[in-house]
Scaffold this motif. Structure first.
Motif, PDB file in Angstrom:
ATOM      1  N   PHE A   1     -48.154  17.019  41.667  1.00 53.41           N
ATOM      2  CA  PHE A   1     -48.822  15.795  42.140  1.00 53.41           C
ATOM      3  C   PHE A   1     -47.584  14.960  42.208  1.00 53.41           C
ATOM      4  CE2 PHE A   1     -52.509  17.052  39.679  1.00 53.41           C
ATOM      5  CZ  PHE A   1     -53.430  17.310  40.595  1.00 53.41           C
ATOM      6  N   TYR A   2     -46.581  14.837  41.631  1.00 48.71           N
ATOM      7  CA  TYR A   2     -45.439  14.034  41.703  1.00 48.71           C
ATOM      8  C   TYR A   2     -44.746  14.167  42.894  1.00 48.71           C
ATOM      9  CZ  TYR A   2     -41.343  11.076  40.547  1.00 48.71           C
ATOM     10  OH  TYR A   2     -40.195  10.306  40.406  1.00 48.71           O
TER      11      TYR A   2
ATOM     12  N   LYS B   1     -51.500  13.221  35.630  1.00 44.95           N
ATOM     13  CA  LYS B   1     -50.858  13.427  37.117  1.00 44.95           C
ATOM     14  C   LYS B   1     -49.480  12.971  37.344  1.00 44.95           C
ATOM     15  CE  LYS B   1     -55.512  13.778  39.535  1.00 44.95           C
ATOM     16  NZ  LYS B   1     -56.262  13.271  40.791  1.00 44.95           N
TER      17      LYS B   1
ATOM     18  N   GLU C   1     -47.824   7.652  46.396  1.00 45.01           N
ATOM     19  CA  GLU C   1     -48.530   6.689  45.235  1.00 45.01           C
ATOM     20  C   GLU C   1     -48.382   7.372  43.749  1.00 45.01           C
ATOM     21  OE1 GLU C   1     -50.813   3.727  43.930  1.00 45.01           O
ATOM     22  OE2 GLU C   1     -49.662   4.070  45.654  1.00 45.01           O
ATOM     23  N   ILE C   2     -48.443   8.442  43.710  1.00 44.25           N
ATOM     24  CA  ILE C   2     -48.293   9.067  42.198  1.00 44.25           C
ATOM     25  C   ILE C   2     -47.005   8.757  41.639  1.00 44.25           C
ATOM     26  CG2 ILE C   2     -47.991  11.036  40.855  1.00 44.25           C
ATOM     27  CD1 ILE C   2     -50.930  10.681  41.133  1.00 44.25           C
ATOM     28  N   ARG C   3     -45.780   8.872  42.576  1.00 47.83           N
ATOM     29  CA  ARG C   3     -44.511   8.298  42.111  1.00 47.83           C
ATOM     30  C   ARG C   3     -44.275   6.975  42.054  1.00 47.83           C
ATOM     31  NH1 ARG C   3     -43.472  12.143  46.312  1.00 47.83           N
ATOM     32  NH2 ARG C   3     -42.576  10.537  47.876  1.00 47.83           N
TER      33      ARG C   3
ATOM     34  N   ASP D   1     -40.299   3.675  45.238  1.00 47.41           N
ATOM     35  CA  ASP D   1     -40.006   5.121  45.013  1.00 47.41           C
ATOM     36  C   ASP D   1     -38.480   5.508  45.317  1.00 47.41           C
ATOM     37  OD1 ASP D   1     -40.113   7.847  44.832  1.00 47.41           O
ATOM     38  OD2 ASP D   1     -41.244   8.029  46.588  1.00 47.41           O
TER      39      ASP D   1
ATOM     40  N   ALA E   1     -45.962  15.666  45.745  1.00 48.03           N
ATOM     41  CA  ALA E   1     -46.816  15.474  46.986  1.00 48.03           C
ATOM     42  C   ALA E   1     -47.437  14.370  47.302  1.00 48.03           C
ATOM     43  CB  ALA E   1     -47.871  16.562  46.703  1.00 48.03           C
ATOM     44  N   ASP E   2     -47.329  13.413  46.526  1.00 45.77           N
ATOM     45  CA  ASP E   2     -47.893  11.942  46.624  1.00 45.77           C
ATOM     46  C   ASP E   2     -47.092  10.803  46.226  1.00 45.77           C
ATOM     47  OD1 ASP E   2     -49.733   9.862  46.603  1.00 45.77           O
ATOM     48  OD2 ASP E   2     -51.329  11.062  45.709  1.00 45.77           O
TER      49      ASP E   2
END
Length: 243
Positions: free
Chosen positions: A42-43, A36, A48-50, A139, A45-46
């Motif tokens: 995913f990157y 992800k 936390e993922i970033r 981020d 939209a989120d």
């Protein structure tokens, strides 16, 4: 002289301490959630993922991978006078660091050494972005327009740059020897280059620990460790080219 095209995948860099993705000990097999972090939707939209993605890139950068014997063997082939072009699925820049002319490397999936803004497309240094992460920005945004920054790599869900793919295809059609090394030949469109090479009369040589879908088309398949097998193979090819 014989034009040699080399398609390199993650397996060529494992001796440099960079894990592969789909092998028996590959990153995606060990931690499917990690995929992800490099999946575009995913990157984007989120946050936390970033954040996790930036931490992963900081950890990878801290390892300071160095070129290994296989990368140096490719540079030695060029130095021998044999025309060589590398088409790489890797984003680590180790072919160039190992001494191969940057203009002779086609980076299908981009480079981890640069970042790009997803809004204004401005490019800048990955080292500068990671310095901001180190300073506390979870981020970091584009300093020009405030857009989301990402590595200048092709994430899952993104298309390859058509100009880069065109360059790779032209090299593949022109070469007399096509060496696929350290790649499972499962990710398209890169994998199909092996078939294109054969269709245009090239000798296909596969150097990989596990079988690939294109082994049946290969004149030679080599299962030995890449760090020793590739230097031996390229030295042999250099001798044939001079002969």
């Amino acid at each position: 002289m014989t034009l040699v095209a080399i398609l390199s995948g993650a397996g060529i860099s494992t001796d440099s301490g960079i894990p592969d993705y789909r092998g028996p000990q590959g990153l995606w097999r060990q931690d499917p959630e990690a995929e992800k972090l490099v999946t575009y939707d995913f990157y984007m939209a989120d946050p936390e993922i970033r954040r996790r993605s930036w931490l992963m890139r900081r950890a990878l950068a801290a390892r300071a991978a160095e070129p290994n014997a296989a990368h140096r063997a490719v540079a030695a082939l060029e130095a021998s006078g044999t025309p060589v072009r590398v088409i790489t699925q890797n984003i680590d820049g180790l072919h160039q660091a190992g001494g191969l002319s940057a203009r002779k490397v086609v980076e299908l999936h981009g480079t981890a050494h640069r970042v790009v803004c997803t809004r204004c497309r401005a490019r800048s240094s990955m080292a500068d972005a990671l310095a901001r992460v180190e300073a506390g920005e979870a981020d970091p945004a584009c300093t020009g327009c405030g857009g989301i920054l990402k590595a200048a790599t092709v994430m899952f869900g993104e298309r390859l740059d058509p100009r880069v793919l065109a360059d790779a295809t032209a090299i593949t059609k022109a070469c007399e020897v096509f060496v696929a090394v350290g790649t499972t030949l499962q990710v398209q469109p890169a994998a199909s280059l092996a078939g294109t090479a054969v269709e245009h009369g090239a000798r296909l040589i596969v150097v990989n620990a596990e079988p690939t879908p294109y082994d049946a088309l290969a004149e030679e398949t080599i299962r030995e460790p890449i760090g020793t097998a590739l230097p031996a193979l390229l030295a042999r090819i250099a001798g044939e080219s001079r002969g």
